[in-house]
Motif scaffolding. Structure first.
Motif, PDB file in Angstrom:
ATOM      1  N   ASP A 180       0.941  -1.181   0.073  1.00 52.85           N
ATOM      2  CA  ASP A 180      -0.027  -0.047  -0.176  1.00 52.85           C
ATOM      3  C   ASP A 180       0.804   1.326  -0.096  1.00 52.85           C
ATOM      4  O   ASP A 180       1.590   1.402   0.852  1.00 52.85           O
ATOM      5  CB  ASP A 180      -0.802  -0.039   1.212  1.00 52.85           C
ATOM      6  CG  ASP A 180      -1.916   1.124   1.093  1.00 52.85           C
ATOM      7  OD1 ASP A 180      -1.939   1.930   0.066  1.00 52.85           O
ATOM      8  OD2 ASP A 180      -2.749   1.064   2.164  1.00 52.85           O
ATOM      9  N   SER A 182       0.210   4.218   0.569  1.00 51.30           N
ATOM     10  CA  SER A 182      -0.216   5.265   1.759  1.00 51.30           C
ATOM     11  C   SER A 182       0.609   4.895   2.869  1.00 51.30           C
ATOM     12  O   SER A 182       0.785   5.786   3.727  1.00 51.30           O
ATOM     13  CB  SER A 182      -1.717   4.936   1.863  1.00 51.30           C
ATOM     14  OG  SER A 182      -1.952   3.354   2.631  1.00 51.30           O
ATOM     15  N   GLU A 185       3.531   7.213   2.403  1.00 54.22           N
ATOM     16  CA  GLU A 185       3.110   8.814   2.588  1.00 54.22           C
ATOM     17  C   GLU A 185       2.681   9.179   4.058  1.00 54.22           C
ATOM     18  O   GLU A 185       2.884  10.299   4.346  1.00 54.22           O
ATOM     19  CB  GLU A 185       1.650   8.530   1.699  1.00 54.22           C
ATOM     20  CG  GLU A 185       1.911   8.653   0.177  1.00 54.22           C
ATOM     21  CD  GLU A 185       0.568   8.577  -0.651  1.00 54.22           C
ATOM     22  OE1 GLU A 185      -0.456   8.776  -0.064  1.00 54.22           O
ATOM     23  OE2 GLU A 185       0.749   8.397  -1.966  1.00 54.22           O
ATOM     24  N   ALA A 186       2.133   8.401   4.899  1.00 54.71           N
ATOM     25  CA  ALA A 186       1.812   8.386   6.112  1.00 54.71           C
ATOM     26  C   ALA A 186       3.006   8.723   6.808  1.00 54.71           C
ATOM     27  O   ALA A 186       3.146   9.595   7.852  1.00 54.71           O
ATOM     28  CB  ALA A 186       0.872   7.276   6.819  1.00 54.71           C
TER      29      ALA A 186
END
Length: 285
Positions: A180, A182, A185-186
């Protein structure tokens, strides 16, 4: 959608042919090898049917121990280097555009299409004194005169890493492709640098895949046969080379069969461990 278990004998027909091939080309030869491993060697001859564990008792000798330790060390070293290079390479590969990924994957498959003989003699030439890379370093002024880097342990290690690296990437690629985005990004949003986010977020999420990949590469390097002979000296021979040496040149087929049984059983145990790790990962997901 759950599959129902086989109810009739005809339900096993789809696996009948693969099972027959497995029995014909693995179970039967392996059974013969196990039988020969307990036979008695006849001095000046070949071997005769008997039941003795003397061939397995030779596993406790310093001769076998040195070869086994070197084989395990070499396989572990190759696995570690392939993971050290392959993990960031595969991660960056999956971040490229689809077309660029295809180009790299085709290149890796091209390496896999090369035979071990071609790889061995190619690296033997590249590491030689007359036409090797040392001549390029002399031309660039980095060395005073060309040198030969083969036969040596470094040459064996280089050849095995080159051969095993495509397998490492191809095994890691599906898992990294499903990762993932994300997660990174997180981590970046929370202030982590790209390298720190990769080490603290991506690698822990891929730990079971990394462990399974390391086992697969370890098994591959453990069975190395031609490259240690082409690029190394006798002290760099692996257990696979020793099996051939005992069977053909020393005419000691029972001892060779015992070592082959040990090698096959160790490989099967590692494959089972890899499957168990992959199954545990799937169950967790």
């Amino acid at each position: 959608m759950r599959r129902s278990p086989p109810q009739k004998l005809t339900d096993y027909l789809p696996i009948a042919f693969p099972a027959a091939m497995l029995g014909l080309f693995f179970v039967v030869p392996f059974a013969i090898m196990v039988a020969v491993s307990v036979f008695k060697r006849v001095p000046g001859g070949f071997y005769e049917p008997a039941f003795t564990l003397a061939n397995y008792a030779r596993f406790l000798s310093p001769f076998f121990g040195e070869v086994l330790v070197f084989s395990l060390f070499l396989a572990a070293f190759v696995s570690a280097i392939c993971l050290l290079i392959g993990v960031p390479f595969t991660y960056l590969l999956t971040r490229l555009r689809r077309g660029n990924q295809v180009v790299w994957l085709i290149a890796l498959l091209g390496v896999l299409s090369l035979s071990e003989v071609i790889i061995g003699f190619s690296w033997s030439t590249l590491l030689s004194r007359t036409a090797g890379l040392s001549n390029l370093f002399v031309w660039l002024g980095l060395m005073d005169r060309p040198q030969s880097w083969t036969p040596s342990f470094g040459a064996v290690l280089t050849g095995l890493v080159y051969q095993a690296f495509p397998y490492t990437v191809l095994v890691l690629y599906p898992a990294f492709s499903r990762l993932d985005p994300s997660l990174m990004e997180a981590a970046r949003t929370l202030g982590s640098s790209p390298i720190r986010a990769f080490l603290n977020v991506v690698l822990p999420a891929m730990r079971t895949t990394l462990l399974a990949t390391s086992i697969i590469v370890f098994i591959f390097a453990l069975g190395a046969y031609l490259l240690p002979q082409i690029l190394g000296r006798p002290q760099h021979w692996t257990l696979s080379v020793l099996v051939t040496d005992q069977a053909i040149y020393q005419s000691n087929m029972p001892f060779a069969a015992a070592m082959a049984v040990f090698l096959v059983m160790a490989s099967l145990a590692l494959v089972g461990l890899s499957v168990a790790i992959s199954g545990r990962k799937g169950a967790g997901q």
